[in-house]
Structure formats: C-alpha cells, structure tokens
Scaffold this active site. Structure first.
Site, PDB file in Angstrom:
ATOM      1  N   HIS A 269       7.146   8.603   4.821  1.00 56.57           N
ATOM      2  CA  HIS A 269       5.825   9.240   4.942  1.00 56.57           C
ATOM      3  C   HIS A 269       5.851  10.732   4.605  1.00 56.57           C
ATOM      4  O   HIS A 269       4.829  11.402   4.725  1.00 56.57           O
ATOM      5  CB  HIS A 269       5.196   9.016   6.337  1.00 56.57           C
ATOM      6  CG  HIS A 269       4.868   7.576   6.625  1.00 56.57           C
ATOM      7  ND1 HIS A 269       3.952   7.191   7.571  1.00 56.57           N
ATOM      8  CD2 HIS A 269       5.312   6.425   6.070  1.00 56.57           C
ATOM      9  CE1 HIS A 269       3.870   5.862   7.598  1.00 56.57           C
ATOM     10  NE2 HIS A 269       4.705   5.385   6.687  1.00 56.57           N
TER      11      HIS A 269
ATOM     12  N   GLU B 128      -0.679  -2.355   5.128  1.00 54.41           N
ATOM     13  CA  GLU B 128       0.272  -2.334   6.250  1.00 54.41           C
ATOM     14  C   GLU B 128       0.193  -0.995   6.961  1.00 54.41           C
ATOM     15  O   GLU B 128       0.318  -0.915   8.181  1.00 54.41           O
ATOM     16  CB  GLU B 128       1.699  -2.592   5.748  1.00 54.41           C
ATOM     17  CG  GLU B 128       2.744  -2.739   6.867  1.00 54.41           C
ATOM     18  CD  GLU B 128       3.188  -1.435   7.497  1.00 54.41           C
ATOM     19  OE1 GLU B 128       3.439  -1.419   8.721  1.00 54.41           O
ATOM     20  OE2 GLU B 128       3.289  -0.418   6.790  1.00 54.41           O
TER      21      GLU B 128
ATOM     22  N   ASP C 256       0.804  -1.237   0.000  1.00 55.32           N
ATOM     23  CA  ASP C 256       0.000   0.000   0.000  1.00 55.32           C
ATOM     24  C   ASP C 256       0.831   1.279   0.000  1.00 55.32           C
ATOM     25  O   ASP C 256       1.943   1.326   0.515  1.00 55.32           O
ATOM     26  CB  ASP C 256      -1.016   0.021   1.157  1.00 55.32           C
ATOM     27  CG  ASP C 256      -0.395  -0.267   2.528  1.00 55.32           C
ATOM     28  OD1 ASP C 256       0.664  -0.916   2.584  1.00 55.32           O
ATOM     29  OD2 ASP C 256      -0.985   0.167   3.529  1.00 55.32           O
TER      30      ASP C 256
HETATM   31 ZN   LIG Z   1       4.985   3.386   6.366  1.00 56.52          ZN
HETATM   32 ZN   LIG Z   2       6.425   0.831   5.335  1.00 52.94          ZN
END
Ligand SMILES: [Zn+2]
Ligand SMILES: [Zn+2]
Length: 440
Positions: free
Chosen positions: A410, A174, A107
């Site tokens: 992220h 995840e 993902d």
């Molecule tokens: Zn992550």
């Molecule tokens: Zn990751």
C-alpha cells in the site's frame, strides 16, 4: 516481443523457436516447473507489465476484467463476466471428480506510484463514487491475476493428470473488503459449479522471493468498521451544566472500550479495538451537540469477534447511561457493511496442499509466525456457512536483500519481484489444485 523471440531471431532461431514451441506445454507434473518458466518468458512477463502499468480501482476494474476474460477464453475456459460487478468466472469441466476453485483478486489502490520503474503506473481513474485518484497496483494483485493466467494454461496442458471441475474466479474489490461477498451474492455458488475446495495466495513484499508459507488455522484476521455517533446537548463552554458534553462522553467511551480487550478477552487470544477517528466541535468555548468515533476491530476467531462487537455496544451504551445520557439521546452504533470474518485455513485441506509442496517444492517452504492482524475477504469464500473448505497461502516477492526492509504493501514505493512470485505462485496453485483433485 518477448525476450525469447528476440534471442531466437534469425534463420536458426526460427527452427529453434518451432522446436521449442512443440515442447512448451507441460506434458506431465514433472515437467511443470520448466513449462511455467517458459510461459513466464514468453507471455506472463509481458502480461504482468501490462497489468502493472494499467491498474484499476475497486469495482471499476473494467479493462482488467475484460483482459482476464479474453485470456481465459483463449485458453478454452467457459467464461462469464460481470459477476458481482466486475468479477469473472471461468470454468473448465474435465470429467468426474471434485470441484476446485482458484481465486485471484484484481483491484489496485488509490496511490500515486513512486517506484521509478519503467512500467510504473501513470494511471488516474474515477472510483465508483466519481472521485478521481491516481491508481497503483500497490498490493501485488497484478501478480495474482498474471499467475492465474499461468495456472489456467498449465491446468489445461496437464488435463490428463486430473479429473473434476476447475473454477477460476477473478475477484473485484478486495481492497475495500467487498468483492468476494458481491460475487457470492450474485450467485457464485449457485450459478456456477459449487466448489468443494478453494485455494488462493497473496504475494508479500516482506518475504524472501519464491518462499511459501502455508499454515493451518487463522492466517488473516477478521475486520470490522464500527461508527459511533454520540449525541449531546450544545451549550456555552462556561456553562457545561446546561448542556450534555459529547466530547467527555466520547472520551470515556474510548477509554472504556479498551477494557474489553484487557478484561473480557482471554489473554492468549488476539484482539484489537482501535479508535482511529474522533471528530467533534468547532470552537474551544462551545460544547458541541455531537461527536463521532470511527473504529477498526480485529480478531482471529469468530467467538472473540462476537465478544468485541457485543462489548462495543455494551460499553458504549452503559458509559453513556452512567454519564447521564437520556434514553432518547443514546449513541447510535453503526456496523459498516465492508467487513470480513477471519480467514481460517481448513486443517485437512492445508495438510494435503502443504504435503504436495513438501514433496515437490520443498526448497520453497518456510515457517514464520504471523506478525500482524491484516484482513482479507478470501474468508467469505470458505466461511463455515458456505460449506467450502479452503487454504490461503503466502508467496514471497521481496526486492530487498533484507525482506524486513522492503517497501510495505500500500505504499507508493511498493514493489515485488515478479518472476519468482508469479512462477512459484503458479506452480503452487497448480500442484495444490491437482493434489485436491486427485485425493483418493
Ligand atoms: Zn492490499
Ligand atoms: Zn492485497
């Protein structure tokens, strides 16, 4: 068209190309590094670029899953789609022996990419609740799935070097710590050959490209989200005695929660209770009737995890009691379902896999102490109740001279160097799996 076929165009090129093709596949373990390098140039680089440009959100990785199923099927695997939502399971039976599972998560994240790369994602997608977000592979899961295709090919090419059953899983969601559990609940360990061992890796932007860190014991923390609703009695701010102030009660709970870490947990055991949200009230002279707290809880071992979660209940309820909250207004404590135990590498499995890395990929190995309490739902696949032993390791993919300065996971600037991370990740997964298959 791959770089290689551009280089080899023309009449001589055609001949070279044909002769190169004949030797493309790995013939034995000594040939593995070269064969993976060829596979990267011919196929994996383009595949990575495709996945990077087309990320999908947790549990709606439909196109990614379909492409992975297609790639694995083409390599001769027995493929099942739709396991635990969008998960894919691919099985290769190769005689007697243990069952080894390789896992890759697939993902992306609701982040708008700002890397300026030619293959940067422009994707926008609705999540499973119907809310639209820009999407980016801001954690490197595109590296993991591309590498899985590389591993699938190599394992097929060197079939004579191992014996047993190989199970590959392409895991959804995840990032919301839900996909591994969803696959298990959908029969991952009952509908498919149950693994004796599971291996997986994560690429890290803050680690030198091509370096591997593999250690026994806890490698990722547990993660739990807890929500506390504190009920009060609304009143005028100038008449507090006529109400029951949930902000005051909530504030005391926030402070008292920290005593769990400092007074109940042994000093050398890590633990975190962070209150990340505290919502209450509408106006400065109104005592509200409710306050809500949102917590993240981390630990490195099951005992500490239990102590923290129990402690949160004890401190919350007793703080409320001490401040005069009646029985019918006691706080409501909710433990959110997206949670994961710590990821604890089995010492024996780690020794076997690390041993083969030392022998065959010694230059890549490095040691570095953990410096955070990130979590990962790989933990579910090798939790004690599954009876599956496993190891989860790190592969470096930094784009920066100084890896500590690389854009973090992220973030919109997140970027990893695909070539070393995919090639080394693939080789490490294959060598690790073969070592597990071939134990005496
Ligand atoms: Zn992550
Ligand atoms: Zn990751």
């Amino acid at each position: 068209m791959s770089k290689k076929s551009i280089l080899l165009s023309g009449a001589t090129g055609l001949l070279l190309s044909i002769s190169a093709q004949a030797h493309d596949a790995a013939e034995n373990m000594d040939d593995l590094t070269r064969a993976i390098a060829v596979d990267y140039e011919e196929r994996l680089e383009d595949l990575y670029t495709h996945f990077h440009a087309n990320p999908e959100l947790s549990f709606v990785e439909n196109k990614t899953a379909a492409r992975m199923a297609e790639e694995l099927r083409a390599l001769g695997y027995d493929v099942t789609e739709g396991v635990g939502g969008t998960g894919v399971v691919a099985v290769l039976k190769n005689g007697d022996g243990p069952t080894v599972m390789m896992r890759a998560d697939m993902d992306g994240l609701p982040v708008k990419e700002n890397t300026g790369l030619a293959h940067a994602s422009k994707a926008v997608q609705k999540d499973r609740n119907g809310n639209e977000f820009p999407v980016m592979h801001a954690c490197g899961h595109d590296v993991h799935i591309t590498s899985m295709v590389g591993s699938a090919k190599a394992m097929q090419d060197i079939k004579h070097e191992w014996s047993g059953t190989l199970v590959l899983i392409v895991q959804p969601a995840e990032e919301i710590i839900a996909g591994a559990k969803a696959m298990i609940e959908d029969g991952l360990f009952t509908r498919f050959p149950k693994p004796d061992y599971v291996i997986g890796f994560h690429v890290w932007s803050g680690l030198t490209p091509g370096k591997i860190i593999i250690e026994p014991g806890t490698v990722m923390s547990s993660s739990d989200s807890v929500y506390i609703t504190i009920k009060g009695v609304g009143a005028h701010g100038a008449s507090p005695h006529q109400g029951l102030d949930p902000i005051m009660i909530g504030s005391s709970i926030v402070m008292n929660l920290q005593t769990i870490i400092t007074r109940n947990v042994a000093p050398l055991k890590p633990g975190i209770i962070t209150v990340g949200t505290f919502h209450a009230g509408t106006k400065n002279n109104i005592i509200p009737h409710e306050a809500k707290l949102g917590l993240t809880v981390r630990s490195d071992d099951p005992e500490t995890r239990e102590k923290l979660l129990e402690g949160i209940k004890r401190v919350t309820n007793n703080t409320a009691k001490a401040l005069g909250v009646p029985e019918d207004l006691m706080p409501v404590i909710e433990h959110a379902p997206n949670r994961t135990p710590p990821t604890i590498n089995d010492p024996e499995v780690t020794a076997i896999v690390r041993g083969v890395f030392e022998e065959e990929m010694g230059d890549h190995l490095m040691r570095r102490p953990r410096d955070g309490m990130g979590a990962e739902d790989f933990a579910y696949l090798m939790a004690p109740e599954t009876g599956v032993k496993g190891v989860y390791f790190s592969v470096g993919g930094s784009i920066s001279e100084d890896p500590s300065q690389a854009p973090s996971h992220h973030s919109p600037e997140f970027n990893v160097s695909p070539k070393p991370s995919i090639s080394v990740g693939t080789e490490a997964m294959v060598r690790g799996a073969v070592a597990l298959f071939n134990q005496d």
